[in-house]
Design a protein around this motif. Structure first.
Motif, PDB file in Angstrom:
ATOM      1  N   LEU A  39       1.065  -0.987   0.116  1.00  0.00           N
ATOM      2  CA  LEU A  39       0.361   0.107   0.214  1.00  0.00           C
ATOM      3  C   LEU A  39       0.892   1.027  -0.266  1.00  0.00           C
ATOM      4  O   LEU A  39       1.988   1.063   0.968  1.00  0.00           O
ATOM      5  CB  LEU A  39      -0.639   0.181   1.147  1.00  0.00           C
ATOM      6  CG  LEU A  39      -1.361  -1.288   2.051  1.00  0.00           C
ATOM      7  CD1 LEU A  39      -2.256  -1.104   2.533  1.00  0.00           C
ATOM      8  CD2 LEU A  39      -2.770  -1.794   0.487  1.00  0.00           C
ATOM      9  N   ARG A  40       0.175   2.185  -0.588  1.00  0.00           N
ATOM     10  CA  ARG A  40       1.658   3.331  -1.107  1.00  0.00           C
ATOM     11  C   ARG A  40       0.542   4.711  -0.586  1.00  0.00           C
ATOM     12  O   ARG A  40      -0.559   4.498  -1.906  1.00  0.00           O
ATOM     13  CB  ARG A  40       2.324   3.420  -2.918  1.00  0.00           C
ATOM     14  CG  ARG A  40       3.227   1.829  -2.576  1.00  0.00           C
ATOM     15  CD  ARG A  40       4.350   2.724  -3.551  1.00  0.00           C
ATOM     16  NE  ARG A  40       3.141   2.719  -4.643  1.00  0.00           N
ATOM     17  CZ  ARG A  40       3.689   2.798  -5.031  1.00  0.00           C
ATOM     18  NH1 ARG A  40       5.044   3.826  -5.897  1.00  0.00           N
ATOM     19  NH2 ARG A  40       2.819   3.449  -6.667  1.00  0.00           N
ATOM     20  N   LEU A  41       0.689   5.622  -0.907  1.00  0.00           N
ATOM     21  CA  LEU A  41       0.262   6.898  -0.948  1.00  0.00           C
ATOM     22  C   LEU A  41       1.481   7.884  -2.548  1.00  0.00           C
ATOM     23  O   LEU A  41       2.595   8.053  -1.665  1.00  0.00           O
ATOM     24  CB  LEU A  41       0.730   8.177  -0.096  1.00  0.00           C
ATOM     25  CG  LEU A  41      -0.747   7.833   1.367  1.00  0.00           C
ATOM     26  CD1 LEU A  41      -0.839   8.082   2.520  1.00  0.00           C
ATOM     27  CD2 LEU A  41      -2.061   7.769   0.953  1.00  0.00           C
ATOM     28  N   THR A  42       0.620   7.971  -3.148  1.00  0.00           N
ATOM     29  CA  THR A  42       1.473   9.073  -4.122  1.00  0.00           C
ATOM     30  C   THR A  42       0.642   9.734  -4.765  1.00  0.00           C
ATOM     31  O   THR A  42      -0.905   9.687  -5.675  1.00  0.00           O
ATOM     32  CB  THR A  42       1.456   7.882  -5.681  1.00  0.00           C
ATOM     33  OG1 THR A  42       2.138   7.014  -5.589  1.00  0.00           O
ATOM     34  CG2 THR A  42       2.395   8.710  -6.961  1.00  0.00           C
ATOM     35  N   ALA A 125      -0.248  -3.918   9.230  1.00  0.00           N
ATOM     36  CA  ALA A 125       0.381  -3.676   8.306  1.00  0.00           C
ATOM     37  C   ALA A 125       1.753  -3.405   8.877  1.00  0.00           C
ATOM     38  O   ALA A 125       1.635  -3.187  10.461  1.00  0.00           O
ATOM     39  CB  ALA A 125       0.234  -1.850   8.010  1.00  0.00           C
ATOM     40  N   ILE A 126       2.823  -3.997   8.106  1.00  0.00           N
ATOM     41  CA  ILE A 126       3.994  -4.420   8.468  1.00  0.00           C
ATOM     42  C   ILE A 126       5.025  -2.823   8.027  1.00  0.00           C
ATOM     43  O   ILE A 126       4.618  -2.209   6.693  1.00  0.00           O
ATOM     44  CB  ILE A 126       5.125  -5.203   7.785  1.00  0.00           C
ATOM     45  CG1 ILE A 126       4.541  -6.470   9.148  1.00  0.00           C
ATOM     46  CG2 ILE A 126       6.449  -5.219   8.268  1.00  0.00           C
ATOM     47  CD1 ILE A 126       4.353  -7.559   8.364  1.00  0.00           C
ATOM     48  N   ALA A 127       5.693  -2.034   8.256  1.00  0.00           N
ATOM     49  CA  ALA A 127       6.491  -1.016   8.317  1.00  0.00           C
ATOM     50  C   ALA A 127       7.222  -0.769   6.255  1.00  0.00           C
ATOM     51  O   ALA A 127       8.195  -2.375   7.041  1.00  0.00           O
ATOM     52  CB  ALA A 127       7.573   0.425   9.456  1.00  0.00           C
ATOM     53  N   GLY A 128       7.098  -0.388   5.511  1.00  0.00           N
ATOM     54  CA  GLY A 128       8.616  -0.995   4.885  1.00  0.00           C
ATOM     55  C   GLY A 128       8.856   0.608   3.778  1.00  0.00           C
ATOM     56  O   GLY A 128       8.549   0.803   4.002  1.00  0.00           O
ATOM     57  N   LEU A 129       9.580  -0.715   2.653  1.00  0.00           N
ATOM     58  CA  LEU A 129      10.321   0.045   2.023  1.00  0.00           C
ATOM     59  C   LEU A 129      10.332  -0.324   0.345  1.00  0.00           C
ATOM     60  O   LEU A 129      10.353  -1.803   0.254  1.00  0.00           O
ATOM     61  CB  LEU A 129      11.694   0.918   1.852  1.00  0.00           C
ATOM     62  CG  LEU A 129      12.365   1.503   3.787  1.00  0.00           C
ATOM     63  CD1 LEU A 129      13.924   1.245   2.926  1.00  0.00           C
ATOM     64  CD2 LEU A 129      11.816   2.826   3.876  1.00  0.00           C
ATOM     65  N   TRP A 130       9.302   0.830  -0.942  1.00  0.00           N
ATOM     66  CA  TRP A 130       9.325  -0.026  -2.053  1.00  0.00           C
ATOM     67  C   TRP A 130      10.679   1.162  -2.948  1.00  0.00           C
ATOM     68  O   TRP A 130      11.349   2.192  -2.868  1.00  0.00           O
ATOM     69  CB  TRP A 130       7.924   0.378  -2.405  1.00  0.00           C
ATOM     70  CG  TRP A 130       7.389   1.854  -2.911  1.00  0.00           C
ATOM     71  CD1 TRP A 130       7.177   2.439  -1.381  1.00  0.00           C
ATOM     72  CD2 TRP A 130       7.845   2.754  -3.570  1.00  0.00           C
ATOM     73  NE1 TRP A 130       7.225   3.641  -2.067  1.00  0.00           N
ATOM     74  CE2 TRP A 130       7.738   3.873  -3.198  1.00  0.00           C
ATOM     75  CE3 TRP A 130       8.155   2.327  -5.127  1.00  0.00           C
ATOM     76  CZ2 TRP A 130       7.304   4.884  -3.455  1.00  0.00           C
ATOM     77  CZ3 TRP A 130       7.872   3.778  -5.522  1.00  0.00           C
ATOM     78  CH2 TRP A 130       7.984   4.757  -5.329  1.00  0.00           C
ATOM     79  N   ARG A 131      10.754  -0.099  -3.964  1.00  0.00           N
ATOM     80  CA  ARG A 131      11.564   1.567  -4.971  1.00  0.00           C
ATOM     81  C   ARG A 131      11.013   0.388  -6.719  1.00  0.00           C
ATOM     82  O   ARG A 131      10.078  -0.652  -6.275  1.00  0.00           O
ATOM     83  CB  ARG A 131      12.654   0.779  -4.614  1.00  0.00           C
ATOM     84  CG  ARG A 131      13.420  -0.764  -5.671  1.00  0.00           C
ATOM     85  CD  ARG A 131      15.026  -0.571  -5.556  1.00  0.00           C
ATOM     86  NE  ARG A 131      15.703   0.198  -6.719  1.00  0.00           N
ATOM     87  CZ  ARG A 131      16.798  -0.132  -7.587  1.00  0.00           C
ATOM     88  NH1 ARG A 131      17.315  -0.747  -6.169  1.00  0.00           N
ATOM     89  NH2 ARG A 131      16.828   0.765  -8.143  1.00  0.00           N
ATOM     90  N   GLU A 175      -3.851   3.822  12.864  1.00  0.00           N
ATOM     91  CA  GLU A 175      -4.080   5.030  13.531  1.00  0.00           C
ATOM     92  C   GLU A 175      -2.745   5.571  12.813  1.00  0.00           C
ATOM     93  O   GLU A 175      -2.502   6.675  12.944  1.00  0.00           O
ATOM     94  CB  GLU A 175      -4.663   6.057  14.960  1.00  0.00           C
ATOM     95  CG  GLU A 175      -4.010   4.764  15.802  1.00  0.00           C
ATOM     96  CD  GLU A 175      -3.761   3.721  16.508  1.00  0.00           C
ATOM     97  OE1 GLU A 175      -3.675   3.647  17.138  1.00  0.00           O
ATOM     98  OE2 GLU A 175      -4.878   3.163  16.025  1.00  0.00           O
ATOM     99  N   GLU A 176      -1.614   4.921  12.572  1.00  0.00           N
ATOM    100  CA  GLU A 176      -0.183   5.403  12.169  1.00  0.00           C
ATOM    101  C   GLU A 176      -0.450   4.766  10.907  1.00  0.00           C
ATOM    102  O   GLU A 176       0.307   5.419  10.014  1.00  0.00           O
ATOM    103  CB  GLU A 176       0.483   4.533  12.963  1.00  0.00           C
ATOM    104  CG  GLU A 176       1.209   4.541  14.820  1.00  0.00           C
ATOM    105  CD  GLU A 176       2.035   3.810  15.172  1.00  0.00           C
ATOM    106  OE1 GLU A 176       2.361   4.863  16.236  1.00  0.00           O
ATOM    107  OE2 GLU A 176       2.170   2.776  14.483  1.00  0.00           O
ATOM    108  N   TYR A 177      -1.558   4.337  10.408  1.00  0.00           N
ATOM    109  CA  TYR A 177      -1.425   4.535   8.910  1.00  0.00           C
ATOM    110  C   TYR A 177      -0.716   5.303   7.083  1.00  0.00           C
ATOM    111  O   TYR A 177       0.702   5.659   6.669  1.00  0.00           O
ATOM    112  CB  TYR A 177      -2.085   3.434   8.119  1.00  0.00           C
ATOM    113  CG  TYR A 177      -2.225   1.853   8.293  1.00  0.00           C
ATOM    114  CD1 TYR A 177      -1.683   1.290   9.254  1.00  0.00           C
ATOM    115  CD2 TYR A 177      -3.479   1.595   7.982  1.00  0.00           C
ATOM    116  CE1 TYR A 177      -1.650  -0.280  10.190  1.00  0.00           C
ATOM    117  CE2 TYR A 177      -4.260  -0.121   8.605  1.00  0.00           C
ATOM    118  CZ  TYR A 177      -2.282  -0.582   9.548  1.00  0.00           C
ATOM    119  OH  TYR A 177      -2.916  -2.038   9.627  1.00  0.00           O
TER     120      TYR A 177
END
Length: 225
Positions: A39-42, A125-131, A175-177
């Motif tokens: 899941l991303r915010l763009t 949800a797990i905190a992640g990084l994407w590329r 609430e942190e998403y």
């Protein structure tokens, strides 16, 4: 280090988040180089995208270079390691939907796979990084999970080989998403990289199925058995 997890089934997404339900198939269990939803915010838009588990998928490792793993990024060095630093500094943050993840427990003297999740069995949800990667037919995504030290965590210190450092994935609260995805600096993003309370988690033995089909080509087999 977490190298295997189970994402929520597609029909659970509406109860889990207001991000779009995935419009693509993904395996019931995710291993390195498998495709799963992130899941991303763009530009203010909520996106649910297919992405490969491992920041640098195996097919992206140049010929002659020893294969290395990038499924997990250590919070302590994420801004320094070449595999992750660019995404971290650009705040390419994502949420990784998860039902449970798996870790080895050695308390019997032998490794036993355990299933770990949030109390009540609800998705999280797990905190992640994407590329992103440029491909001939467009852009593809990959991702990694962020981890923190868990040597003193009542639950997560029970996993991994005796003598090894104990690590835990970063579990975020609903609430942190939005705040995580919208972090405006690496300092703000780092404030989310914490251990989740053990009393709000569950864990149980979950021996590995007799046969698991590992990836053989791009994206691997669609379903593990």
């Amino acid at each position: 280090m977490c190298t295997n997890y189970r994402p929520p089934e597609a029909d659970l997404f509406e109860a889990f988040t207001d991000f779009p339900v995935p419009r693509f198939e993904y395996p019931p269990e995710i291993y390195k180089d498998y495709v799963a939803p992130i899941l991303r915010l763009t530009d203010g838009a909520r996106l649910t995208d297919p992405a490969t588990f491992a920041m640098i998928p195996r097919k992206r490792i140049p010929p002659g270079v020893k294969v290395f793993d990038t499924m997990n990024a250590r919070a302590e060095s994420v801004g320094e390691k070449r595999s992750y630093s660019s995404a971290w500094k650009k705040l390419q943050l994502c949420l990784i939907p998860c039902a449970t993840f798996y870790e080895p427990n050695y308390e019997t003297g032998k490794p036993v796979r355990w299933r770990i999740g949030v109390e009540g069995g609800r998705p999280f949800a797990i905190a992640g990084l994407w590329r992103a990667w440029e491909d001939p037919d467009g852009v593809s995504l990959s991702f990694t999970m962020l981890t923190v030290n868990a040597n003193e965590h009542p639950l997560m210190k029970r996993f991994h080989r005796p003598g090894d450092e104990k690590r835990s994935l970063v579990i975020l609260r609903p609430e942190e998403y939005e705040d995580w995805l919208g972090a405006r600096s690496t300092d703000e993003a780092r404030s989310f990289l914490n251990l989740f309370p053990a009393e709000e988690m569950f864990a149980e033995a979950a021996p590995k199925p007799q046969k698991v089909t590992k990836p053989t080509g791009e994206g691997g087999d669609l379903f593990a058995k």
